[in-house]
Write an enzyme that holds these catalytic residues in place. Sequence first.
Site, PDB file in Angstrom:
ATOM      1  N   ASP A  96       0.567  -4.070   1.730  1.00  0.00           N
ATOM      2  CA  ASP A  96       0.984  -2.328   0.960  1.00  0.00           C
ATOM      3  C   ASP A  96       0.881  -3.344  -0.033  1.00  0.00           C
ATOM      4  O   ASP A  96       2.167  -3.591  -0.545  1.00  0.00           O
ATOM      5  CB  ASP A  96       2.013  -2.351   1.588  1.00  0.00           C
ATOM      6  CG  ASP A  96       2.290  -0.472   1.463  1.00  0.00           C
ATOM      7  OD1 ASP A  96       2.197  -0.429   0.155  1.00  0.00           O
ATOM      8  OD2 ASP A  96       3.070   0.200   1.958  1.00  0.00           O
ATOM      9  N   ASP A 196      -0.228   2.339  -2.776  1.00  0.00           N
ATOM     10  CA  ASP A 196       0.972   3.090  -2.634  1.00  0.00           C
ATOM     11  C   ASP A 196       0.842   4.323  -3.642  1.00  0.00           C
ATOM     12  O   ASP A 196       0.326   3.838  -5.261  1.00  0.00           O
ATOM     13  CB  ASP A 196       2.583   2.224  -2.931  1.00  0.00           C
ATOM     14  CG  ASP A 196       4.063   2.526  -2.724  1.00  0.00           C
ATOM     15  OD1 ASP A 196       3.502   3.434  -1.495  1.00  0.00           O
ATOM     16  OD2 ASP A 196       4.524   2.993  -3.278  1.00  0.00           O
ATOM     17  N   GLU A 247      -2.384   6.149  -0.845  1.00  0.00           N
ATOM     18  CA  GLU A 247      -1.329   7.022  -0.577  1.00  0.00           C
ATOM     19  C   GLU A 247      -1.195   8.261  -1.633  1.00  0.00           C
ATOM     20  O   GLU A 247      -1.379   7.960  -2.657  1.00  0.00           O
ATOM     21  CB  GLU A 247      -0.109   6.338   0.030  1.00  0.00           C
ATOM     22  CG  GLU A 247       0.610   7.645   0.099  1.00  0.00           C
ATOM     23  CD  GLU A 247       2.256   7.275   0.039  1.00  0.00           C
ATOM     24  OE1 GLU A 247       3.319   7.699   0.354  1.00  0.00           O
ATOM     25  OE2 GLU A 247       3.244   6.506  -0.822  1.00  0.00           O
ATOM     26  N   HIS A 321       6.276   5.098   7.630  1.00  0.00           N
ATOM     27  CA  HIS A 321       8.097   4.927   7.444  1.00  0.00           C
ATOM     28  C   HIS A 321       9.039   6.013   7.080  1.00  0.00           C
ATOM     29  O   HIS A 321      10.247   5.915   6.465  1.00  0.00           O
ATOM     30  CB  HIS A 321       8.219   3.617   6.684  1.00  0.00           C
ATOM     31  CG  HIS A 321       7.684   4.060   5.858  1.00  0.00           C
ATOM     32  ND1 HIS A 321       6.201   4.107   5.633  1.00  0.00           N
ATOM     33  CD2 HIS A 321       7.616   3.308   4.370  1.00  0.00           C
ATOM     34  CE1 HIS A 321       5.504   4.099   4.222  1.00  0.00           C
ATOM     35  NE2 HIS A 321       6.335   3.893   3.066  1.00  0.00           N
ATOM     36  N   ASP A 322       8.098   7.350   6.987  1.00  0.00           N
ATOM     37  CA  ASP A 322       8.852   8.094   5.786  1.00  0.00           C
ATOM     38  C   ASP A 322       9.095   9.673   5.779  1.00  0.00           C
ATOM     39  O   ASP A 322       9.144  10.180   5.487  1.00  0.00           O
ATOM     40  CB  ASP A 322       7.655   8.193   4.365  1.00  0.00           C
ATOM     41  CG  ASP A 322       7.517   6.763   2.962  1.00  0.00           C
ATOM     42  OD1 ASP A 322       8.262   6.329   2.945  1.00  0.00           O
ATOM     43  OD2 ASP A 322       6.829   6.717   2.720  1.00  0.00           O
TER      44      ASP A 322
END
Length: 546
Positions: A96, A196, A247, A321-322
Site C-alpha cells: 500500500d 492510496d 484508490e 479498512h475504511d
Amino acid sequence: MKNFKDKVIYQIYPKSFNDTNHDGIGDLNGVTEKLDYLKKLGVDMLWLTPFFVSPQNDNGYDVANYYEIDPIYGTLDDLQRLIKEAKKREIGLMFDMVFNHTSTHHEWFKKAMAGDPYYKDFYFFKKGQNHQPPTNWESKFGGNAWEYVEAFDEYYLHLYDVTQADLNWENPNVVKEMTRILNYWLEMGITGFRFDVINVISKESFEDDFEGVGKRFYTDCKKVNDYLRELNEHSFGRCDDTITVGEMSATTIKNCVRYSKPENHELDMTFNFHHLKVDYLNKEKWTLMPFDFMELKQLFNDWQIGMQEGGGWNALFWCCHDQPRIVSRFGNDKEYHRESAKMLATALHMMRGTPYIYQGEELGMTNAYFTDLKQYRDIESINHFHILKNKGLKDEEIYAILQSKSRDNARTPMQWDNTLNAGFSDQPPWMEVNPNYLHINAAAALQDNDSIFYHYAKLIQLRKQYPVIQEGLYEPLLEDSKQVFAYLRRLESETLLVINNFYAKEVTIHLDDIEGYQLLLSNYPSQSLKKELTLRPYESCVYYRK
Ligand code: GLC
Ligand code: CA
C-alpha cells in the site's frame, strides 16, 4: 500479456489480523502463520495496508520511512519470510503506497521544517491571506486543511490529518523518490501496489472554494495521468506480472477509464466509492439513512457499463479498512446473517472486475456496535464525535451514527476461534474484539460445509473455471425491480445469469428467457429456473448456459 481477470485479492489490515509476539497488535509473522488458511480460501494476492515506520496517527497511513518496517509489525527478515512463504503457495503480495502525503515525522518533512529549501519544496508551504490560511479547503478528517508554521509565517497543506503533510508532485524530485521506493520493493519480490488516494496528488490551483470543501481544485486533475505514466514507465510497468490499483476519491467513470485503460500505461484498475455513499443523507457521511437500493443498482449498472465501454477495469469491493461491515450495512446481521452475507458476496463477485475481500468478510464479520468513545481508536471517528457534539447532537445520536459509519467497525480483531480474544492474541488487543466471535469465527466456518467461508471459496473457484466470469460483457436485467439486483454476463456462446434479492421479503420475478440454464451456485437449497421465480429472503442464484 498480464492477466488479473481471473484473480481475487484479499486485503489484510495487519494490526488486526493476527498477533504472534504477545503485544496485542497483529504482525507480519501473524500473516505468515495464516497463509494456509488464505490458500484454502483460494485468493491470489494479499494487499497489506501500510506497516512501514510510522507514528501511527492514522494507523500507518502516515508513513515516516517507506523503506523500513515499523518494529511493531516485525523485521525485514519477517517480511522476506512472508514473501517467500506466500510465493510457495502462489500468493503474491500487494503493498500500500501512501504517496499523497508523508507523516510529519518523515525526515523530508523534518528537514523542510529546519528550513532546508530542497525539502521545503517537497511539500506545499504557502503564505496566508490576512492572517487566514491560503485557502478555505477542509481536511477530510475535519477542520481547515492548512497548518500554520510560525518560523516561516507560512502554512503547509494537509488534506488529511495535520501530521500527514501533502507532497508536492510538481517537484520532479518527489516523483524520483517515489519511483525509487517502488523499485526497491519490486526488487524484493513485491508484485502488486495499491496507491492510496492517488487521484488527489495533483493540486491544480490554490483557490478558495465557495461551493464545496476544495475537492474540485485537487481531484482528478490532468497531471495525475502524467505522474502515473511516469511511475509506470520507470517502475512497475517494466515487470509483466504486477497488479496495480488506485484508490480514487470522489472520482468519475471517465477518469477511471483513463487511469485503467491498458493502452494508457497507468494502472490496472481503480477503486471508487460511489456505491458506498448510498446511505449518506445529503451526501454527508456522518448521518443515518437506510441505503437507497435503486441508487445502488443504478451506480453499479452505470459503472459496469461505463467502464466496459471505455475499456477500463473496476476493482470490485464491499469492504475495506475504511468502511463499515457490509453484512451490517446492506445485509442483515441478525436473522439472515448467513443468507445475506452470501448474497452480497455473489452480487459483487459475479460482476465485471477484480474482486477484493477484506479480512473477516469471508466469515460475515459484523459492525462493532461500540457504546463508548473509549472503545474507538480511529482519528476520523474521534474527531467526528467532537464535531457532532459541537453541532448539538445528543450522545446517543452520535453513538448511533458511529456504530453505523465509523471505520473502526472494520478494524476490530480478526475472529479466528472461540477462545480468549477470538484467538487473535493472548494479550488484551489494541482494539476490543467483537463479542460475537463466540459464534462468528474462522474455526467454526471451516468446520461447516455450508458456511459463508465456503461460499466465498466457491465464488473464487468459479471465477477461475468460467471465462465468462472473467471476461464476459455485463448487461443489466430487471432494472425496475425495487428488490432484486440482477444481471447477465455474456461471452461468445456462454451466458451467466445472476439474481440477488436484497431484502428479507420474498419476491416473485418474471424472466422471459430461461432455456438451457443450469444452476451454478445459490445460498438456499437449489431451485430450478422458472419463468415465474419466487426468491426467498436474501436469496441469490447464479445460472449458466453454453
Ligand atoms: C485512504 C486510506 C485511509 C487513510 C487515507 C489517508 O483513504 O484508505 O485509511 O486514512 O487514505 O491516507
Ligand atoms: Ca504483535
